[in-house]
Design a protein around this motif. Sequence first.
Motif, PDB file in Angstrom:
ATOM      1  N   PHE A 169     -24.773  35.874  79.987  1.00 31.19           N
ATOM      2  CA  PHE A 169     -23.842  36.237  78.914  1.00 31.19           C
ATOM      3  C   PHE A 169     -23.848  37.746  78.677  1.00 31.19           C
ATOM      4  N   LYS A 170     -25.010  38.360  78.798  1.00 30.73           N
ATOM      5  CA  LYS A 170     -25.077  39.816  78.641  1.00 30.73           C
ATOM      6  C   LYS A 170     -24.322  40.521  79.769  1.00 30.73           C
ATOM      7  N   LEU A 171     -24.439  40.001  80.980  1.00 32.77           N
ATOM      8  CA  LEU A 171     -23.670  40.564  82.086  1.00 32.77           C
ATOM      9  C   LEU A 171     -22.172  40.412  81.840  1.00 32.77           C
ATOM     10  N   LEU A 172     -21.785  39.255  81.314  1.00 25.96           N
ATOM     11  CA  LEU A 172     -20.372  39.016  81.016  1.00 25.96           C
ATOM     12  C   LEU A 172     -19.871  40.006  79.971  1.00 25.96           C
ATOM     13  N   VAL A 173     -20.644  40.217  78.922  1.00 28.53           N
ATOM     14  CA  VAL A 173     -20.267  41.160  77.863  1.00 28.53           C
ATOM     15  C   VAL A 173     -20.117  42.568  78.435  1.00 28.53           C
ATOM     16  N   ALA A 174     -21.038  42.952  79.327  1.00 27.08           N
ATOM     17  CA  ALA A 174     -20.971  44.281  79.926  1.00 27.08           C
ATOM     18  C   ALA A 174     -19.799  44.416  80.896  1.00 27.08           C
ATOM     19  N   PHE A 175     -19.381  43.302  81.483  1.00 23.74           N
ATOM     20  CA  PHE A 175     -18.306  43.295  82.472  1.00 23.74           C
ATOM     21  C   PHE A 175     -16.917  43.359  81.835  1.00 23.74           C
ATOM     22  N   LEU A 176     -16.772  42.835  80.616  1.00 24.68           N
ATOM     23  CA  LEU A 176     -15.459  42.720  79.975  1.00 24.68           C
ATOM     24  C   LEU A 176     -14.709  44.050  79.835  1.00 24.68           C
ATOM     25  N   PRO A 177     -15.367  45.163  79.463  1.00 18.64           N
ATOM     26  CA  PRO A 177     -14.607  46.419  79.374  1.00 18.64           C
ATOM     27  C   PRO A 177     -13.948  46.818  80.695  1.00 18.64           C
ATOM     28  N   ALA A 178     -14.614  46.548  81.823  1.00 20.88           N
ATOM     29  CA  ALA A 178     -14.035  46.888  83.126  1.00 20.88           C
ATOM     30  C   ALA A 178     -12.791  46.053  83.398  1.00 20.88           C
ATOM     31  N   VAL A 179     -12.807  44.790  82.989  1.00 17.50           N
ATOM     32  CA  VAL A 179     -11.640  43.926  83.162  1.00 17.50           C
ATOM     33  C   VAL A 179     -10.474  44.468  82.347  1.00 17.50           C
ATOM     34  N   PHE A 180     -10.737  44.780  81.094  1.00 22.47           N
ATOM     35  CA  PHE A 180      -9.681  45.233  80.185  1.00 22.47           C
ATOM     36  C   PHE A 180      -9.074  46.554  80.665  1.00 22.47           C
ATOM     37  N   PHE A 181      -9.918  47.555  80.878  1.00 23.90           N
ATOM     38  CA  PHE A 181      -9.403  48.869  81.246  1.00 23.90           C
ATOM     39  C   PHE A 181      -8.907  48.896  82.689  1.00 23.90           C
ATOM     40  N   GLY A 182      -9.500  48.071  83.554  1.00 24.50           N
ATOM     41  CA  GLY A 182      -9.040  48.011  84.935  1.00 24.50           C
ATOM     42  C   GLY A 182      -7.616  47.520  85.040  1.00 24.50           C
ATOM     43  N   LEU A 183      -7.291  46.483  84.261  1.00 26.33           N
ATOM     44  CA  LEU A 183      -5.929  45.952  84.257  1.00 26.33           C
ATOM     45  C   LEU A 183      -4.970  46.880  83.516  1.00 26.33           C
ATOM     46  N   LEU A 184      -5.441  47.459  82.419  1.00 26.47           N
ATOM     47  CA  LEU A 184      -4.596  48.324  81.603  1.00 26.47           C
ATOM     48  C   LEU A 184      -4.236  49.619  82.318  1.00 26.47           C
ATOM     49  N   LEU A 185      -5.201  50.170  83.070  1.00 23.18           N
ATOM     50  CA  LEU A 185      -5.013  51.500  83.659  1.00 23.18           C
ATOM     51  C   LEU A 185      -4.884  51.452  85.177  1.00 23.18           C
ATOM     52  N   SER A 186      -4.484  50.321  85.707  1.00 24.51           N
ATOM     53  CA  SER A 186      -4.437  50.136  87.162  1.00 24.51           C
ATOM     54  C   SER A 186      -3.614  51.215  87.866  1.00 24.51           C
ATOM     55  N   THR A 213     -26.115  46.663  73.423  1.00 23.01           N
ATOM     56  CA  THR A 213     -26.451  47.594  74.493  1.00 23.01           C
ATOM     57  C   THR A 213     -25.675  47.266  75.762  1.00 23.01           C
ATOM     58  N   ALA A 214     -25.579  45.976  76.087  1.00 27.19           N
ATOM     59  CA  ALA A 214     -24.851  45.540  77.281  1.00 27.19           C
ATOM     60  C   ALA A 214     -23.387  45.966  77.199  1.00 27.19           C
ATOM     61  N   PHE A 215     -22.785  45.799  76.048  1.00 27.78           N
ATOM     62  CA  PHE A 215     -21.376  46.159  75.880  1.00 27.78           C
ATOM     63  C   PHE A 215     -21.177  47.669  76.040  1.00 27.78           C
ATOM     64  N   LYS A 216     -22.073  48.445  75.469  1.00 29.10           N
ATOM     65  CA  LYS A 216     -21.956  49.906  75.558  1.00 29.10           C
ATOM     66  C   LYS A 216     -22.151  50.376  77.000  1.00 29.10           C
ATOM     67  N   ILE A 217     -23.059  49.736  77.729  1.00 30.33           N
ATOM     68  CA  ILE A 217     -23.225  50.071  79.139  1.00 30.33           C
ATOM     69  C   ILE A 217     -21.940  49.765  79.893  1.00 30.33           C
ATOM     70  N   GLY A 218     -21.304  48.652  79.547  1.00 34.97           N
ATOM     71  CA  GLY A 218     -20.027  48.297  80.167  1.00 34.97           C
ATOM     72  C   GLY A 218     -18.951  49.337  79.912  1.00 34.97           C
ATOM     73  N   LEU A 219     -18.944  49.909  78.717  1.00 36.01           N
ATOM     74  CA  LEU A 219     -17.985  50.971  78.411  1.00 36.01           C
ATOM     75  C   LEU A 219     -18.249  52.210  79.259  1.00 36.01           C
ATOM     76  N   PHE A 220     -19.517  52.557  79.405  1.00 35.85           N
ATOM     77  CA  PHE A 220     -19.860  53.699  80.246  1.00 35.85           C
ATOM     78  C   PHE A 220     -19.439  53.453  81.689  1.00 35.85           C
ATOM     79  N   GLN A 221     -19.612  52.209  82.156  1.00 38.23           N
ATOM     80  CA  GLN A 221     -19.250  51.888  83.532  1.00 38.23           C
ATOM     81  C   GLN A 221     -17.771  52.159  83.798  1.00 38.23           C
ATOM     82  N   CYS A 222     -16.937  52.001  82.776  1.00 35.79           N
ATOM     83  CA  CYS A 222     -15.495  52.228  82.941  1.00 35.79           C
ATOM     84  C   CYS A 222     -15.168  53.659  83.330  1.00 35.79           C
TER      85      CYS A 222
END
Length: 261
Positions: free
Chosen positions: A73-90, A133-142
């Motif tokens: 679940f933590k991996l999923l939370v960290a992954f969600l920002p990439a899904v959102f911004f990846g589709l939005l800013l493709s 923390t997982a979510f914030k790491i996901g934001l940085f990954q973007c």
Amino acid sequence: MDILKAVILAIIEGITEYLPVSSTGHMIIASSFFGIAQEDFTKLFTIVIQLGTILSVVVLYFKRFFQSVDFYFKLLVAFLPAVFFGLLLSDFIDSLLENPITVAVSLVIGGFILLKVDDWFGNSENTDISYGTAFKIGLFQCLAMIPGVSRSGASIVGGMTQKLSRTAAAEFSFFLALPTMMGATLKKSYDYYAAGFTLTSEQVNLLIIGNVVGFIVALFAIKTFIGYLSKHGFKIFGYYRIVVGIALLIIHYFISPLTVL
């Protein structure tokens, strides 16, 4: 693309995917040097061979993948920002891939950050990763959607800003690569077929070779990186990025204009 070029690109992918030096930037540089960067299959190849590097993480950290449902679940939370911004800013991301200066400048800026990140955040021994923390790491990954930034570098620095130790931040970055790169591979494959392309038997063989080579090289790269990082930190990677970035700028402006994807 021939077998030799496929092997060289796979070696570059295996080495750089989990190091904070930008695998995308290096793949763009290498494929441009080979004169195949604009080929549609090259664009697919550089994404799909990430499956091999994903498998290397599974093998090295096999027991860790069964530690708890909470971990997934933590991996999923960290992954969600990439899904959102990846589709939005493709479309915007695709336009950045066409600009070699973006890669060069990102390498230099990221290099200076790596020179200081140990001084800023390098003293923590914390290994506990919360959902926040997982979510914030996901934001940085973007940030790695900008070519040259480095997915692993951005997510590791993101973890360290949340008071994680270098090793804990790096290992979570490795785990986060699985859903991130799997998602990128599926999307790129869908786009490839949606555009009307089909794979020849030769291209399928190149993809298999690329994944096998990437897997083997990534096994050694990850183990070496973790050992080095725990003892010496990020400075060597910072200097490397700065040198490569400046070299690209010199080549582009004073020798021959660079053209990439």
